[in-house]
Design an enzyme around this catalytic site. Structure first.
Site, PDB file in Angstrom:
ATOM      1  N   GLU A 111       5.559  61.653  31.432  1.00  0.00           N
ATOM      2  CA  GLU A 111       6.655  61.396  30.497  1.00  0.00           C
ATOM      3  C   GLU A 111       6.948  59.903  30.332  1.00  0.00           C
ATOM      4  O   GLU A 111       7.344  59.462  29.246  1.00  0.00           O
ATOM      5  CB  GLU A 111       7.923  62.124  30.948  1.00  0.00           C
ATOM      6  N   PHE A 173      17.827  75.402  38.399  1.00  0.00           N
ATOM      7  CA  PHE A 173      16.487  74.863  38.589  1.00  0.00           C
ATOM      8  C   PHE A 173      16.189  73.813  37.524  1.00  0.00           C
ATOM      9  O   PHE A 173      16.361  74.039  36.341  1.00  0.00           O
ATOM     10  CB  PHE A 173      15.460  75.994  38.519  1.00  0.00           C
ATOM     11  N   GLN A 174      15.745  72.645  37.963  1.00  0.00           N
ATOM     12  CA  GLN A 174      15.433  71.511  37.095  1.00  0.00           C
ATOM     13  C   GLN A 174      16.639  71.083  36.252  1.00  0.00           C
ATOM     14  O   GLN A 174      16.491  70.670  35.105  1.00  0.00           O
ATOM     15  CB  GLN A 174      14.227  71.814  36.201  1.00  0.00           C
ATOM     16  N   LYS A 223      18.539  75.236  26.191  1.00  0.00           N
ATOM     17  CA  LYS A 223      17.566  76.216  25.718  1.00  0.00           C
ATOM     18  C   LYS A 223      18.212  77.327  24.884  1.00  0.00           C
ATOM     19  O   LYS A 223      17.596  77.850  23.955  1.00  0.00           O
ATOM     20  CB  LYS A 223      16.817  76.816  26.911  1.00  0.00           C
ATOM     21  N   MET A 534       1.856  38.152  40.234  1.00  0.00           N
ATOM     22  CA  MET A 534       3.072  37.356  40.068  1.00  0.00           C
ATOM     23  C   MET A 534       3.912  37.379  41.340  1.00  0.00           C
ATOM     24  O   MET A 534       4.516  36.366  41.707  1.00  0.00           O
ATOM     25  CB  MET A 534       3.887  37.864  38.875  1.00  0.00           C
TER      26      MET A 534
END
Length: 624
Positions: A111, A173-174, A223, A534
């Site tokens: 993502e 969940f999630q 959803k 760097m």
């Protein structure tokens, strides 16, 4: 005024499906919250409720569900490409995308890559890039990319799945409070509350991302909202009436600023990223050349003024050219357009342009006098206000001696480097060679680190929207996914080149699978010094050489890694390899990766220590 809109307070959540692409539900493993529907039940309901590719009397896609409305709104906005990763809570939107003939979905490996690709798509096209992710980890994986777009004012619309509204706040969940997490790093974000209004939410988010000072917006999509029925029709993007952006600066303030410029002896135009994003490059060019005023750019402003012009002093700041930093330090009138005066540009604010009257043009009033006090604040659209300033000029300043002084500084502090043939390849030489082998409109993307600075310094940028990098956030791993987004936004006849470092490339190299799958013509040069260069440079300069966690005792052979992904792999080990390998890699019709073994001792100079005086730049480590 700020364009940020008040956000509804809510928690985020998911319905119990995981993000596995095989569609297996976590419910089967006993992870589904009590009372939550299974994906199989939801799919059956969706199939019963939807008709395939229905259209209304006008021939437009008719929305049957909230998800259909989301997709219809993207189509109405003219979106043709979106980047994302599938998952349970966003699945209804993907199902609606299945029926879209107008929108192409590019499946990314992660993502974060989707957000960076959308960011680069917006940077090159000037129109918002769109990314999608599911709830929970999908949404949080977007955060780095969204924050990057926010820092660099890039137009991005993020669409995230969310658990059904009746599970929000239940630690489902999630579940993640996506609106809460992203409020500080978006212009505006929305928790979609109804299938009847979700399409309008998406359209508004798209409009705001592109309006005024561009930036990221987000719509969180529960959803049950995307599955719910609706007969709402898509609307074209429209900015809310409550949002106001000032286009023109007051005439009296413009006149006073113009008089200051005309009276100055050592004027400088400082072109920031807002010049590019505001499509004001022509106006800035005409103003500077009409009045013979040298032009300095910020790092996000690279490409705002052609660097092969006699008046070009190129980039100022921490790793800017010596002549740009001298000009900014000695100027008596700084005409700053579309810049927020960040610390990488200014160094110590007290020592930045200490003798200058500052004319600051910016579309966002919040940036005026935030870091550098403006003597002449001109709020408005960059192109419009620069035109106003040009029309108000009573005469041109006498800059002959000043321009000659700037030319003398160019001769005194040139960008150069030593390249003994018996030493490892210098990265600057590689950048120059690729520049010479490509057209002026080639798009360059980078990761973050030393390679980024060499790409700034040793490539000659002559056109806007050809430099794409992570500036404010400094997100390592930006290079490859941004090259993918840039490739899909650029014209077919434009080349896309990515300069990356080994450390930065390792963070997102999985996105090579996308470039191979989509057969995208991008060429990646990994400037490989087996270190986070760097960081190592700073450790040597400021931490007495204690190289903790900055060197890699082992890295893969990136050419072979590329071949394992299905891309073409090349290797450069000495100077004799460079011209031929560069030519071969650029000739590949598809993705290629060049593993360039560069001198591991090479550092980036000039350099101004953090918070230092730009006029006291170091050309070697001994001068720090």
């Amino acid at each position: 005024m700020s364009e940020h809109q008040p956000m509804p307070e809510t928690d985020g959540a998911d319905d119990g499906t995981d993000r596995r692409t095989d569609g297996q539900s976590a419910d089967a493993a006993g992870e589904r919250p009590e009372g939550a529907a299974t994906d199989a039940e939801g799919a059956a309901a969706d199939a019963a409720d939807q008709t395939e590719d229905a259209t209304d009397a006008a021939g437009e896609r008719a929305a049957q569900t909230g998800a259909d409305s989301v997709v219809a709104s993207l189509e109405a906005a003219g979106v043709d490409t979106v980047f994302g990763v599938q998952g349970g809570a966003i699945m209804p939107v993907y199902d609606a995308l299945y029926g879209s003939e107008a929108v192409t979905h590019v499946t990314m490996a992660h993502e974060q890559g989707a957000a960076h690709a959308a960011d680069a798509y917006g940077a090159v096209s000037g129109e918002p890039g769109v990314c999608l992710a599911t709830s929970g980890p999908g949404a949080t994986n977007l955060v780095t990319g969204i924050a990057d777009a926010d820092m660099d004012s890039e137009p991005v619309v993020a669409l995230t799945g969310q658990v059904p509204t009746d599970l929000v706040g239940n630690d489902a969940f999630q579940e993640t409070d996506t609106v809460g997490v992203t409020t500080p790093i978006t212009k505006s974000n929305y928790f979609a509350s109804s299938p009847d209004t979700v399409g309008e939410d998406v359209s508004t988010a798209f409009a705001l991302a592109n309006h005024g000072r561009q930036g990221p917006t987000l719509v969180d999509l529960p959803k049950d909202v995307t599955r719910g029925e609706t007969d709402a029709q898509p609307v074209e993007p429209e900015v809310p009436d409550t949002v106001r952006v000032q286009e023109r600066a007051p005439a009296d303030e413009v006149a006073a600023a113009a008089e200051t410029v005309a009276e100055s002896e050592r004027p400088v135009v400082l072109a920031g990223g807002g010049v590019v994003k505001g499509d004001a490059t022509d106006e800035v060019y005409e103003f500077a050349t009409a009045h013979d005023i040298p032009v300095v750019t910020t790092m996000p402003g690279i490409g705002a003024f052609p660097e092969d012009h006699d008046l070009a002093l190129e980039m100022a700041g921490m790793h800017g050219t010596g002549y740009a930093n001298m000009a900014v330090t000695m100027t008596d009138c700084l005409v700053a357009v579309g810049t927020r005066f960040d610390d990488r540009l200014t160094g110590g604010v007290d020592s930045f342009a200490p003798d200058a009257e500052v004319v600051h043009v910016d579309i966002d009033p919040a940036e005026i006098s935030k870091n550098v006090e403006a003597d002449h604040p001109l709020v408005g659209d960059a192109a419009t206000v620069v035109d106003q300033l040009a029309d108000a000029m009573p005469r041109s300043p006498d800059t002959a001696e000043w321009v000659a002084q700037c030319e003398a500084w160019k001769a005194e502090y040139p960008l150069d480097y030593r390249a003994p043939e018996d030493e490892p390849v210098k990265p600057q030489y590689v950048v120059e060679t690729v520049d010479a082998a490509t057209d002026d409109d080639t798009v360059v993307t980078t990761g973050v680190g030393q390679h980024q600075m060499w790409a700034c310094q040793y490539w000659t940028y002559t056109q806007p929207r050809t430099w794409v990098s992570s500036h404010g956030l400094g997100a390592m791993g930006y290079g490859l996914p941004s090259a993918i987004g840039a490739r899909l936004a650029a014209d077919d006849d434009q080349s896309v080149v990515c300069f990356d470092g080994d450390g930065s490339f390792l963070m997102t190299c999985q996105e090579l699978v996308v470039a191979v799958r989509e057969q995208l013509d991008v060429t990646v040069f990994v400037l490989n010094n087996e270190a986070i260069g760097m960081v190592r440079q700073w450790q040597d300069a400021f931490f007495e050489g204690r190289r903790m966690a900055s060197e890699y005792p082992w890295v893969p052979e990136f050419d072979k890694l590329a071949e394992a992904f299905g891309a073409d792999g090349f290797r450069i080990e000495d100077y004799d390899d460079v011209p031929d390998v560069v030519e071969e890699a650029l000739a590949v019709d598809g993705p290629s990766v060049v593993d360039v073994y560069i001198d591991p001792t090479e550092n980036v100079y000039p350099m101004v220590p953090s918070g230092g005086d730009n006029g006291q730049f170091a050309l070697t480590e001994d001068q720090l």
